[in-house]
Design a protein around this motif. Structure first.
Motif, short mmCIF file in Angstrom:
data_model
loop_
_atom_site.label_atom_id
_atom_site.label_comp_id
_atom_site.label_asym_id
_atom_site.label_seq_id
_atom_site.Cartn_x
_atom_site.Cartn_y
_atom_site.Cartn_z
N LYS A 37 0.82 -1.23 0.00
CA LYS A 37 0.00 0.00 0.00
C LYS A 37 0.84 1.27 0.00
O LYS A 37 0.42 2.30 -0.50
N SER A 40 1.79 3.18 -3.38
CA SER A 40 0.85 4.11 -4.00
C SER A 40 0.99 5.54 -3.48
O SER A 40 0.42 6.46 -4.07
N HIS A 117 -7.84 -3.79 -1.07
CA HIS A 117 -6.86 -3.23 -2.01
C HIS A 117 -7.54 -2.88 -3.34
O HIS A 117 -7.33 -1.80 -3.90
N SER A 121 -8.06 0.99 -4.57
CA SER A 121 -7.37 1.44 -5.78
C SER A 121 -8.37 1.87 -6.86
O SER A 121 -8.16 2.89 -7.52
N TRP A 146 -3.39 1.28 -13.33
CA TRP A 146 -2.79 1.12 -12.00
C TRP A 146 -3.73 0.32 -11.09
O TRP A 146 -3.29 -0.61 -10.40
N ALA A 147 -5.03 0.65 -11.09
CA ALA A 147 -5.99 -0.07 -10.25
C ALA A 147 -6.09 -1.55 -10.64
O ALA A 147 -6.17 -2.42 -9.78
N VAL A 150 -2.83 -3.29 -9.33
CA VAL A 150 -2.89 -3.48 -7.87
C VAL A 150 -3.87 -4.60 -7.54
O VAL A 150 -3.57 -5.48 -6.71
#
Length: 192
Positions: A37, A40, A117, A121, A146-147, A150
């Motif tokens: 985490k 980010s 998570h 995200s 990115w999401a 993750v």
């Protein structure tokens, strides 16, 4: 109905095993970095800086409050569902013992539905996608990518089933949109 649900969970486990076992030690470090985490934080700071440049400090401070509330709500909602639903994480599921790769040194809490998570995200990505959609055409695509990365990292490292991740992503999509609308409403009402 119960049989259909059991079949869906069986498919979910098989998809998890397939995706998780695609991993190799060569890529483990990358996926551990993506699932951390704190990785980010630089992205969050960049987003805050970009928002601040166009908003001024009062609106940016309000935005920061809304994003903090957004992440808190997603986290607490995930905790509520994890306890309420009680679906075991892969590492606690006796059917999967020895069949998958647990990349992390520990698995986390006993229950995993749904992935905080993934929810967090996607919530942040959707919030800022709405925020920047008219001023930056590339950033929204980067945020959604990115999401996705993750979220997938949770399957790769062996701590969530795909359905946990998908559910978390859907919650994040909804919460990101909702909190963005609330932020716009607050800006209009306070006339900052």
């Amino acid at each position: 109905m119960t049989e259909m649900w059991e079949e869906l969970l069986h498919i979910d486990k098989n998809v998890f095993l397939y995706l998780n076992n695609l991993g190799t030690p060569t890529w483990d470090g990358f996926w551990m970095l993506m699932t951390n985490k704190f990785t980010s934080v630089p992205l969050y700071l960049i987003l805050l800086f970009l928002a601040g440049r166009s908003l001024g400090w009062k609106k940016t401070l309000l935005l920061l409050v809304f994003v903090a509330l957004l992440i808190t709500v997603c986290d607490q909602l995930a905790n509520f569902f994890k306890i309420g639903v009680g679906r075991l994480r892969p590492c606690y599921d006796p059917e999967l013992d020895g069949l998958f790769r647990l990349v992390k040194s520990s698995c986390g809490g006993k229950f995993g539905y749904f992935s905080a998570h993934a929810a967090n995200s996607f919530a942040v990505a959707v919030f800022f996608t709405h925020f920047f959609q008219s001023s930056n055409r590339i950033l929204p695509w980067l945020l959604i990518t990115w999401a996705l990365v993750v979220s997938y990292s949770r399957i790769y490292i062996g701590v969530h089933f795909p359905f946990d991740v998908l559910s978390g992503a859907l919650v994040g999509l909804l919460m990101g949109w909702l909190f963005f609308r609330l932020y716009i409403f607050a800006i209009d009402r306070t006339r900052l």
